[in-house]
Design an enzyme around this catalytic site. Structure first.
Site, short mmCIF file in Angstrom:
data_model
loop_
_atom_site.label_atom_id
_atom_site.label_comp_id
_atom_site.label_asym_id
_atom_site.label_seq_id
_atom_site.Cartn_x
_atom_site.Cartn_y
_atom_site.Cartn_z
N SER A 118 3.65 -6.24 -12.68
CA SER A 118 3.21 -4.59 -11.72
C SER A 118 2.67 -3.49 -11.12
O SER A 118 1.86 -3.33 -10.48
CB SER A 118 3.80 -3.15 -12.89
OG SER A 118 2.97 -3.79 -14.03
N LEU A 120 -0.89 -3.21 -9.17
CA LEU A 120 -0.72 -3.00 -7.06
C LEU A 120 -1.17 -4.05 -6.32
O LEU A 120 -1.41 -3.83 -5.28
CB LEU A 120 -1.76 -2.08 -7.97
CG LEU A 120 -0.94 -0.42 -8.92
CD1 LEU A 120 -2.35 0.30 -8.67
CD2 LEU A 120 0.40 -0.53 -7.95
N ASN A 121 -2.21 -4.85 -6.95
CA ASN A 121 -2.51 -6.18 -6.16
C ASN A 121 -1.60 -6.93 -5.46
O ASN A 121 -1.47 -7.02 -4.65
CB ASN A 121 -3.30 -7.07 -6.43
CG ASN A 121 -4.73 -6.72 -7.31
OD1 ASN A 121 -5.56 -5.77 -6.70
ND2 ASN A 121 -5.07 -6.50 -8.40
N ASP A 139 3.70 4.24 0.46
CA ASP A 139 4.72 4.61 -0.57
C ASP A 139 6.03 5.01 -0.30
O ASP A 139 6.36 5.22 0.31
CB ASP A 139 3.61 5.67 -1.29
CG ASP A 139 2.39 5.27 -2.11
OD1 ASP A 139 2.22 3.81 -1.97
OD2 ASP A 139 1.20 6.00 -2.10
N ARG A 226 -5.20 0.26 -13.20
CA ARG A 226 -4.19 0.54 -12.73
C ARG A 226 -4.05 1.33 -11.55
O ARG A 226 -3.25 2.93 -11.19
CB ARG A 226 -2.94 1.26 -13.27
CG ARG A 226 -2.77 0.22 -15.20
CD ARG A 226 -1.96 -0.40 -16.20
NE ARG A 226 -0.48 0.76 -15.56
CZ ARG A 226 0.98 -0.14 -14.93
NH1 ARG A 226 0.63 -1.21 -14.44
NH2 ARG A 226 1.58 0.27 -14.23
N ASN A 227 -4.73 0.99 -10.67
CA ASN A 227 -5.10 2.28 -10.02
C ASN A 227 -6.32 1.29 -8.46
O ASN A 227 -6.53 0.48 -9.25
CB ASN A 227 -5.76 3.56 -10.01
CG ASN A 227 -5.46 4.48 -8.96
OD1 ASN A 227 -6.06 4.90 -7.81
ND2 ASN A 227 -5.84 5.97 -10.03
N ASP A 230 -5.78 0.57 -3.37
CA ASP A 230 -6.26 1.57 -1.76
C ASP A 230 -7.97 0.90 -1.19
O ASP A 230 -8.05 1.18 -0.31
CB ASP A 230 -5.97 2.62 -1.03
CG ASP A 230 -5.86 3.88 -2.27
OD1 ASP A 230 -6.36 3.23 -4.07
OD2 ASP A 230 -5.55 4.87 -2.09
#
EC number: 2.4.1.-
Length: 329
Positions: A118, A120-121, A139, A226-227, A230
Site C-alpha cells: 500500500s 504511496l511511493n 486520484d 502514509r502521506n 506529492d
C-alpha cells in the site's frame, strides 16, 4: 485453415487483447533497471499515459466513471489503474477489471495493476509499458472535463520540465515557530497535488531510483507518514529544475473527496487523508520539515498566477447603468 494457422490466430488474438485490457499483479520485476528505460526523444509526444491511484472499494463506481472519461479522450494513450489495497478480494478486482473493459468507450488501453503493497511511493514507480513522454498522476476522486485535460497537456508540452496541475498548495515559514509549514497562499504556490499532476516520465525514475541514501530516507518518511509523496515529487522536480510548478485553469473539475462536499456519501468523501483537514495539514508540515532536514536545503520555489485557456476583455465599460467588461452585451 490449418492447425498452425488456427494456433497463430488464437495467439495473436490473445496478445492484442492483453495489450488493450490487462490485469496484472504488481509491476515490472525491477522498475529501476536502467536498461528498461526508453530514451525520452523516442517516446510518444502526442498523447499521455494516465496513472490513477485506487484504494477504497467504496469508490469503485466513481473510479469506473473517471476511467471511462479519460479513455474517451483522444490524447490518452493508455490508463494504468494502480490498486494499492492489498486486502481487496481477488473476486472484487476481477469484477472491476471486467467493468473497466466493458464500459470504457474509448480506444485507450486499460490495465489494472494490483500493487504488492500500500506504499504511496508505488504510484511513482517507472513502468516499462509507458510509451509517452508525459504522464498524468491522478486520484480516484477527481473528475476533469476533456477540454481542460487537453489544455493542461498543451501547457505541459510548452513546459515539459515543469509539474503542471490544477490543485496547488504552498510551503511557508512560520516566523513565530521558526519552522517550515504546509499552507495555502492566495497569490502564490509551490506544490502541485497528485489529484491532477502532469509531468515528464523521467521524474518517475528520478523519484524512485535516484538520489542515493537521501532519497531513500525521504521515501521512507513517506511510508512512515502514509502521506506526502506529492510533496516529495515537488521537491525532486524543483531541485532539478530550479523552478516552481505551473497551475492551469480548468472549466470543470469535480473533487468528490473534498471534505466540504455536502451531498456526497461519507464513505466516498471521507476516504482520503485530506478529509481530516487540521491533522492533515500538520502532518504535511512535518513532511516538509523532514524533507528539508534530510536535503539540508529548501528547493521548493514559488510560482505566481495560473495559465487560462481563454483571453477576454479586461477593460470595463458602463452599459445599462452597470460596469461590465466592454466586450459583453
Amino acid at each position: 485453415m490449418g492447425v498452425k494457422s488456427v494456433r497463430f490466430s488464437i495467439w495473436f488474438l490473445f496478445v492484442v487483447t492483453d495489450l488493450v485490457f490487462c490485469r496484472t499483479l504488481s509491476g515490472d520485476p525491477d522498475p529501476c533497471d536502467a536498461t528498461n528505460q526508453r530514451e525520452f526523444q523516442k517516446l510518444r509526444s502526442d498523447q499521455i499515459t494516465v496513472l490513477i491511484n485506487g484504494y477504497s472499494e467504496y469508490r469503485i463506481p466513481l473510479l469506473q466513471t473517471i476511467v471511462a472519461s479519460y479513455s474517451s479522450s483522444s490524447i490518452v494513450s493508455s490508463i494504468l489503474v494502480l490498486w494499492g489495497n492489498p486486502s481487496t478480494p481477488d473476486q472484487l478486482l476481477d469484477q472491476l477489471y471486467q467493468n473497466l473493459t466493458q464500459y470504457s468507450p474509448g480506444s485507450a488501453s486499460i490495465s489494472l495493476i494490483q500493487q504488492s503493497s500500500s506504499s504511496l511511493n508505488a504510484r511513482f514507480l517507472p513502468r516499462s509499458s509507458v510509451d509517452t513522454r508525459a504522464v498524468l498522476i491522478c486520484d480516484d476522486d477527481v473528475e476533469i472535463d476533456q477540454r481542460s485535460l487537453e489544455f493542461a497537456f498543451s501547457v505541459w508540452k510548452s513546459n515539459p520540465d515543469r509539474l503542471v496541475g490544477t490543485f496547488v498548495r504552498s510551503h511557508g515559514f512560520d516566523l513565530q515557530g521558526k519552522e517550515w509549514i504546509y499552507t495555502v497562499h492566495p497569490d502564490k504556490y509551490s506544490i502541485v497535488l497528485t489529484k491532477f499532476m502532469m509531468m515528464k516520465q523521467d521524474y518517475l525514475f528520478e523519484y524512485s531510483c535516484k538520489g542515493g541514501v537521501e532519497m531513500e530516507e525521504m521515501r521512507m518518511i513517506v511510508d512512515q507518514m502514509r502521506n506526502c509523496e506529492d510533496i516529495l515529487m515537488n521537491f525532486v522536480a524543483a531541485d532539478r529544475l530550479r523552478a516552481g510548478p505551473i497551475m492551469v485553469g480548468a472549466e470543470r473539475v469535480r473533487d468528490w473527496g473534498d471534505a466540504r462536499n455536502e451531498e456526497v456519501e461519507e464513505r466516498v468523501r471521507d476516504v482520503g487523508l485530506s478529509s481530516r483537514r487540521v491533522e492533515h495539514r500538520k502532518r504535511r508540515g512535518n513532511c516538509i520539515r523532514e524533507f528539508h532536514r534530510v536535503m539540508g536545503k529548501m528547493p521548493l520555489m514559488y510560482s505566481y498566477g495560473k495559465v487560462v485557456n481563454s483571453v477576454g476583455e479586461q477593460g470595463l465599460c458602463r452599459k445599462a447603468g452597470k460596469l461590465v467588461f466592454c466586450d459583453r452585451d
